[in-house]
Write an enzyme that holds these catalytic residues in place. Structure first.
Site, PDB file in Angstrom:
ATOM      1  N   ASP A 147      -1.858  -1.308  -3.734  1.00  0.00           N
ATOM      2  CA  ASP A 147      -2.222  -0.589  -4.968  1.00  0.00           C
ATOM      3  C   ASP A 147      -1.170  -0.795  -6.056  1.00  0.00           C
ATOM      4  O   ASP A 147      -0.118  -1.410  -5.820  1.00  0.00           O
ATOM      5  CB  ASP A 147      -2.430   0.910  -4.669  1.00  0.00           C
ATOM      6  CG  ASP A 147      -1.343   1.470  -3.766  1.00  0.00           C
ATOM      7  OD1 ASP A 147      -0.171   1.234  -4.079  1.00  0.00           O
ATOM      8  OD2 ASP A 147      -1.666   2.096  -2.724  1.00  0.00           O
TER       9      ASP A 147
ATOM     10  N   ASP B 221      -4.166   3.768   2.705  1.00  0.00           N
ATOM     11  CA  ASP B 221      -5.564   3.417   2.999  1.00  0.00           C
ATOM     12  C   ASP B 221      -5.692   1.968   3.474  1.00  0.00           C
ATOM     13  O   ASP B 221      -6.793   1.447   3.617  1.00  0.00           O
ATOM     14  CB  ASP B 221      -6.468   3.671   1.769  1.00  0.00           C
ATOM     15  CG  ASP B 221      -6.077   2.824   0.566  1.00  0.00           C
ATOM     16  OD1 ASP B 221      -5.086   2.055   0.675  1.00  0.00           O
ATOM     17  OD2 ASP B 221      -6.757   2.901  -0.470  1.00  0.00           O
TER      18      ASP B 221
ATOM     19  N   HIS C  25      -4.886 -17.586  -3.895  1.00  0.00           N
ATOM     20  CA  HIS C  25      -5.654 -16.830  -2.905  1.00  0.00           C
ATOM     21  C   HIS C  25      -6.895 -17.578  -2.431  1.00  0.00           C
ATOM     22  O   HIS C  25      -7.650 -17.053  -1.613  1.00  0.00           O
ATOM     23  CB  HIS C  25      -6.055 -15.490  -3.534  1.00  0.00           C
ATOM     24  CG  HIS C  25      -6.914 -15.684  -4.756  1.00  0.00           C
ATOM     25  ND1 HIS C  25      -6.462 -16.342  -5.882  1.00  0.00           N
ATOM     26  CD2 HIS C  25      -8.193 -15.357  -5.013  1.00  0.00           C
ATOM     27  CE1 HIS C  25      -7.441 -16.400  -6.770  1.00  0.00           C
ATOM     28  NE2 HIS C  25      -8.502 -15.807  -6.266  1.00  0.00           N
ATOM     29  N   ASP C  26      -7.158 -18.763  -2.973  1.00  0.00           N
ATOM     30  CA  ASP C  26      -8.363 -19.513  -2.608  1.00  0.00           C
ATOM     31  C   ASP C  26      -8.083 -20.698  -1.682  1.00  0.00           C
ATOM     32  O   ASP C  26      -9.021 -21.303  -1.172  1.00  0.00           O
ATOM     33  CB  ASP C  26      -9.057 -20.065  -3.867  1.00  0.00           C
ATOM     34  CG  ASP C  26      -9.687 -18.964  -4.707  1.00  0.00           C
ATOM     35  OD1 ASP C  26     -10.061 -17.923  -4.133  1.00  0.00           O
ATOM     36  OD2 ASP C  26      -9.806 -19.153  -5.929  1.00  0.00           O
TER      37      ASP C  26
ATOM     38  N   ASN D 184      -0.671   4.549  -0.549  1.00  0.00           N
ATOM     39  CA  ASN D 184      -1.397   5.795  -0.237  1.00  0.00           C
ATOM     40  C   ASN D 184      -2.032   5.769   1.160  1.00  0.00           C
ATOM     41  O   ASN D 184      -2.875   6.595   1.486  1.00  0.00           O
ATOM     42  CB  ASN D 184      -2.440   6.111  -1.317  1.00  0.00           C
ATOM     43  CG  ASN D 184      -3.508   5.039  -1.410  1.00  0.00           C
ATOM     44  OD1 ASN D 184      -3.402   4.014  -0.721  1.00  0.00           O
ATOM     45  ND2 ASN D 184      -4.519   5.246  -2.219  1.00  0.00           N
TER      46      ASN D 184
ATOM     47  N   ASP E   1       0.853  -1.190   0.000  1.00  0.00           N
ATOM     48  CA  ASP E   1       0.000   0.000   0.000  1.00  0.00           C
ATOM     49  C   ASP E   1       0.891   1.243   0.000  1.00  0.00           C
ATOM     50  O   ASP E   1       1.788   1.360   0.838  1.00  0.00           O
ATOM     51  CB  ASP E   1      -0.876  -0.046   1.267  1.00  0.00           C
ATOM     52  CG  ASP E   1      -1.636   1.251   1.496  1.00  0.00           C
ATOM     53  OD1 ASP E   1      -1.914   1.964   0.510  1.00  0.00           O
ATOM     54  OD2 ASP E   1      -1.961   1.532   2.668  1.00  0.00           O
TER      55      ASP E   1
HETATM   56  C1  NOJ Z   1     -12.374 -18.174  -8.451  1.00  0.00           C
HETATM   57  C2  NOJ Z   1     -11.552 -17.089  -7.815  1.00  0.00           C
HETATM   58  O1  NOJ Z   1     -10.218 -17.518  -7.701  1.00  0.00           O
HETATM   59  C3  NOJ Z   1     -12.195 -16.802  -6.476  1.00  0.00           C
HETATM   60  O2  NOJ Z   1     -11.397 -15.988  -5.658  1.00  0.00           O
HETATM   61  C4  NOJ Z   1     -13.546 -16.182  -6.739  1.00  0.00           C
HETATM   62  O3  NOJ Z   1     -14.215 -15.994  -5.507  1.00  0.00           O
HETATM   63  C5  NOJ Z   1     -14.411 -17.090  -7.621  1.00  0.00           C
HETATM   64  N1  NOJ Z   1     -13.695 -17.647  -8.719  1.00  0.00           N
HETATM   65  C6  NOJ Z   1     -15.572 -16.315  -8.181  1.00  0.00           C
HETATM   66  O4  NOJ Z   1     -15.132 -15.359  -9.106  1.00  0.00           O
END
Ligand code: NOJ
Length: 534
Positions: free
Chosen positions: A34, A30, A329-330, A28, A26
């Site tokens: 970014d 917040d 990230h999932d 700025n 980041d």
């Molecule tokens: C897969 C993405 O990686 C995930 O983060 C997102 O929530 C779902 N698709 C829906 O777009």
């Protein structure tokens, strides 16, 4: 307008660094990362040696699913910056020979997208048919049993126009109707728009959800469903997932990418090896390839991983290239899933197997999941299906740069808490520690770029040299590289069938590199992985 160089086809062994922009840097104050933050960290990317970055979505969005709910595909959300800033980033990355990949989110928009606002305004609006609207059943219930990936029915009642709309994910993410040609036309124009502004490629979100069986019948129940898996898997998704039309669309997109100077797309698909092969064979694979998530989703057992890779590589053959992913990230972070030591081995496999390697930012430090208090949850998945361990906030916490306030991520309160371990676990500390996780990644990346066998050699399966030890060869011309990985935390005595070899690299960076060693009854340490040259 972007005016940088136009590249040609992507090398089929690129090393791609996945940045979750909200959590990277980041500038700025917040509390949200970014684009300027990414620009400020380009030196870090060159230090690591990656040759591409993929940015999770930066489009204008109400951020209900942190950018996977787009309200304007042709603008950058103000929390990240502007289109100009994006162009500056692309240009600066290109100067360092780093490509940039955008996230492309075609299955759904935000409910705040003007297309959906028009669509829901009346049944006869011209945009009505851009989304999926159906009448209720006689008793007023949803049109069928389809489920949302995030939990509950995939249908949401709209009071005003008295129909249900479909949302495969959050109810704020209505599905586009890809059976409508106007939708395809507009969505493909998004690809061109970003290519013109310097993007070199895309990661495609949820592509196998795009087409739905137009009979809108119920999906069959999954008799093997176990309550510890996602409620979405209560059904077999025969009407809503991987419909044959998707391959036809992929082919059209691959043609577009080819015409645009050899740009590239990788698609998020959760499917078995046969189906992945279908994609390679039917789509122009030089421009459009599927992710392979086996390193994440298969159990971390040598035999299981070996059997999968052996079979996949055989099926793929020499002409096609896998796209291995070690984290994103999932899913839970690698070091949380399998521990720091084994995640070193995961890095070895990711960067010595054939094809593309996708690294999730922070995994190069062995960042771990951060516990999130109930009242601090941000992720819609956790909010919809609480307590099932599905929340994705823990793996999205800020990048740990140094020991200063908020790990050097932001001067203000970050949108998600920084992991408490940041004082010890951060980029600055690991740069100074020769044996650090970061140094292992740096060395592996360099190896992948310089060793002919690892860069473009054949993958040759080998018998397991000891229980729970995976080994394979990579071979190109005169160079033969042997990879050995101990999945156990016990020492192993190996029968490799080779007399001696030179150590290139070991996972703990404690062995003397370049040293010739005897491979007869070689002793592998607990959790150790080694790369040898024969
Ligand atoms: C897969 C993405 O990686 C995930 O983060 C997102 O929530 C779902 N698709 C829906 O777009």
């Amino acid at each position: 307008m972007y005016n940088g160089h136009v590249d040609i086809n992507w090398p089929q062994n690129s090393i791609i660094y996945h940045i979750y922009p909200r959590s990277f840097k980041d500038t700025n104050g917040d509390g949200i990362g970014d684009l300027q933050g990414i620009i400020d960290k380009i030196d870090y990317l060159t230090y690591l040696g990656v040759n591409a970055v993929w940015l999770s979505p930066i489009y204008k969005s109400p951020q209900k699913d942190f950018g996977y709910d787009v309200s304007d595909y042709k603008r950058v959300d103000k929390c990240y910056g502007t289109i100009k800033k994006f162009e500056e980033l692309a240009e600066k990355l290109h100067k360092k020979n780093i490509r940039i990949m955008m996230d492309y989110v075609p299955n759904h928009t935000s409910s705040k997208h003007p297309w959906f606002e028009k669509s829901r305004s009346s049944r006869d609006n011209t945009k009505r048919n851009w989304y999926v609207w159906r009448n209720p059943k006689k008793d007023g219930s949803p049109p069928n049993n389809w489920l949302s990936v995030f939990g509950g029915s995939a249908w949401q009642w709209d009071k005003k126009t008295k129909q249900y709309y479909l949302h495969t994910f959050d109810l704020n993410q209505p599905d586009l109707n890809w059976h409508n040609n106007d939708v395809e036309k507009h969505m493909l124009s998004v690809i061109n728009y970003w290519l013109k502004r310097g993007a070199d490629g895309f990661r495609v979100d949820a592509i196998y959800h795009l087409f739905k069986n137009q009979d809108f019948g119920d999906e069959p129940e999954n008799p093997n469903y176990s309550t510890d898996s996602l409620p979405y898997y209560k059904l077999f998704h025969t009407k809503t997932y991987a419909l044959p039309k998707t391959i036809e669309l992929m082919r059209r997109i691959s043609h577009l990418l080819k015409r645009s100077g050899g740009k590239f797309m990788v698609s998020e698909v959760h499917t078995g090896p046969e189906d992945l092969m279908k994609m390679y064979k039917n789509v122009d694979w030089r421009y459009f390839q599927p992710f392979n998530f086996s390193l994440i989703f298969l159990p971390w057992i040598a035999k299981t991983q070996k059997e999968y890779v052996d079979q996949y590589d055989r099926q793929i053959g020499k002409t096609y290239f896998p796209c291995y992913v070690s984290g994103n990230h999932d899913v839970k972070r690698a070091a949380t899933r399998i521990g720091e030591k084994q995640s070193r081995n995961l890095a070895i496999m990711l960067l010595t197997l054939r094809g593309f390697s996708y690294i999730y930012s922070g995994d190069e430090l062995a960042m771990t999941d951060t516990p999130i208090a109930k009242d601090k949850v941000m992720d819609t998945f956790e909010l919809h299906s609480p307590g099932l361990g599905l929340g994705r906030d823990p793996q999205r916490t800020p990048m740990q740069w140094d020991t200063t306030k908020n790990a050097g991520f932001s001067t203000d309160s970050p949108w998600l808490p920084v992991n408490k371990n940041y004082k010890k676990l951060n980029v600055q500390a690991q740069m100074q520690d020769k044996k650090s996780h970061l140094n292992l990644y740096k060395k592996l990346i360099n190896l992948k770029k310089t060793s002919p066998a690892i860069k473009e050699g054949e993958y040759i399966p080998l018998p397991m040299p000891a229980p729970n030890v995976y080994s394979y060869l990579r071979e190109k011309g005169a160079q033969k590289v042997l990879v050995v990985v101990n999945f156990d935390n016990k020492p192993k005595k190996l029968s490799l069938g080779y007399k001696e070899a030179r150590i290139i690299l070991d996972s703990f960076l404690t062995r003397e590199p370049n040293k010739k060693v005897s491979l007869v009854d070689f002793k592998l340490k607990p959790d150790e992985g080694i790369i040898f040259e024969l």
